[in-house]
Structures are given as C-alpha cells and as structure tokens.
Design a protein around this motif. Sequence first.
Motif, PDB file in Angstrom:
ATOM      1  N   VAL A  35      -1.802  32.486 -11.958  1.00 46.17           N
ATOM      2  CA  VAL A  35      -1.753  32.737 -10.643  1.00 46.17           C
ATOM      3  C   VAL A  35      -3.085  31.653 -10.227  1.00 46.17           C
ATOM      4  O   VAL A  35      -4.108  32.267 -10.663  1.00 46.17           O
ATOM      5  CB  VAL A  35      -1.577  34.095  -9.890  1.00 46.17           C
ATOM      6  N   ARG A  47      -4.249  32.204  -0.148  1.00 45.14           N
ATOM      7  CA  ARG A  47      -2.745  32.007  -0.785  1.00 45.14           C
ATOM      8  C   ARG A  47      -2.669  32.114  -1.887  1.00 45.14           C
ATOM      9  O   ARG A  47      -3.906  32.158  -2.576  1.00 45.14           O
ATOM     10  CB  ARG A  47      -2.871  30.030  -0.265  1.00 45.14           C
ATOM     11  N   PHE A  50      -0.052  30.676  -5.441  1.00 49.40           N
ATOM     12  CA  PHE A  50       0.735  29.889  -6.206  1.00 49.40           C
ATOM     13  C   PHE A  50       0.998  30.577  -7.734  1.00 49.40           C
ATOM     14  O   PHE A  50      -0.629  30.933  -8.274  1.00 49.40           O
ATOM     15  CB  PHE A  50       0.813  29.076  -5.846  1.00 49.40           C
ATOM     16  N   GLU A  58       3.958  31.418 -11.329  1.00 45.80           N
ATOM     17  CA  GLU A  58       4.843  31.168 -11.644  1.00 45.80           C
ATOM     18  C   GLU A  58       5.706  32.483 -11.227  1.00 45.80           C
ATOM     19  O   GLU A  58       7.508  32.511 -10.923  1.00 45.80           O
ATOM     20  CB  GLU A  58       4.829  31.333 -13.330  1.00 45.80           C
ATOM     21  N   GLU A  64       6.552  34.024  -8.398  1.00 46.48           N
ATOM     22  CA  GLU A  64       6.579  34.550  -7.230  1.00 46.48           C
ATOM     23  C   GLU A  64       6.018  35.748  -6.900  1.00 46.48           C
ATOM     24  O   GLU A  64       4.925  35.913  -5.868  1.00 46.48           O
ATOM     25  CB  GLU A  64       7.379  34.090  -6.258  1.00 46.48           C
ATOM     26  N   GLY A  65       6.885  37.013  -7.122  1.00 44.75           N
ATOM     27  CA  GLY A  65       6.323  38.243  -6.883  1.00 44.75           C
ATOM     28  C   GLY A  65       4.945  38.727  -7.017  1.00 44.75           C
ATOM     29  O   GLY A  65       4.221  39.008  -6.363  1.00 44.75           O
ATOM     30  N   ALA A 125       2.380  36.112  -7.116  1.00 45.02           N
ATOM     31  CA  ALA A 125       1.263  35.419  -6.650  1.00 45.02           C
ATOM     32  C   ALA A 125       1.106  36.905  -4.930  1.00 45.02           C
ATOM     33  O   ALA A 125       0.522  36.333  -5.175  1.00 45.02           O
ATOM     34  CB  ALA A 125       1.959  34.191  -6.021  1.00 45.02           C
ATOM     35  N   LEU A 126       2.462  36.695  -4.757  1.00 42.37           N
ATOM     36  CA  LEU A 126       2.437  37.452  -3.517  1.00 42.37           C
ATOM     37  C   LEU A 126       1.881  38.939  -3.204  1.00 42.37           C
ATOM     38  O   LEU A 126       1.284  39.269  -2.151  1.00 42.37           O
ATOM     39  CB  LEU A 126       4.391  37.186  -2.958  1.00 42.37           C
ATOM     40  N   ARG A 180      -2.037  37.880  -3.130  1.00 41.35           N
ATOM     41  CA  ARG A 180      -2.343  37.791  -2.067  1.00 41.35           C
ATOM     42  C   ARG A 180      -2.794  38.882  -1.228  1.00 41.35           C
ATOM     43  O   ARG A 180      -3.663  38.881  -0.214  1.00 41.35           O
ATOM     44  CB  ARG A 180      -1.242  36.446  -2.119  1.00 41.35           C
TER      45      ARG A 180
END
Length: 89
Positions: free
Chosen positions: A48, A59, A61, A63, A65-66, A68-69, A72
């Motif tokens: 990530v 921000r 990014f 693989e 996405e959950g 990564a969010l 963040r």
Amino acid sequence: MPPKWLTTETLIKLVKRMRERWPDAEVERIVQKRSKQILYIRIGGKMVKLIVYRDGRVRAFGEPEGVALALRNIAERVLGVGEHRAPEG
C-alpha cells in the motif's frame, strides 16, 4: 501554516495503530520530497502506498482498496486532519 508532516512521534503513532489492526504491517520505505512524504507499507503481503502532502492531504493506493482506505483514515486521525475533510458522496 506549518506543514502537516509525519514527524517521528506521529510516525510511531501511525505504526502503533496499524499494528493494532494488522499485526503483520511493516513500513518498507519512506521517501521524503519537498511537497510530500511517500510511505510504502506491506500489509498481509500486499503493498500500500500512502502519500502525505504538506497541506495535510492524505492519499492511499493499493491492491485491497478497503485496506488502503482504512490506512488513509488512520493516517488522517494521527495527523489530526480527518475532521476537516468534507464527507464523500
């Protein structure tokens, strides 16, 4: 206005909170540029990329996405900038 960088103390808090959620989380590399900090973090075998800008924007990014969010959101809370973000949607 001073930049909203990840300092030593906030980086330690970030890693501590990451490890509470993902015990296998590792910060692989940190790149410091003039306008941003880039952290490459391995969580569950996946990379990530977390970018922290001077003005406090964050921000992420990666693989999953959950993941990564979630990363963040954790970084925003550690930096104290998450409260000012407009709701999405």
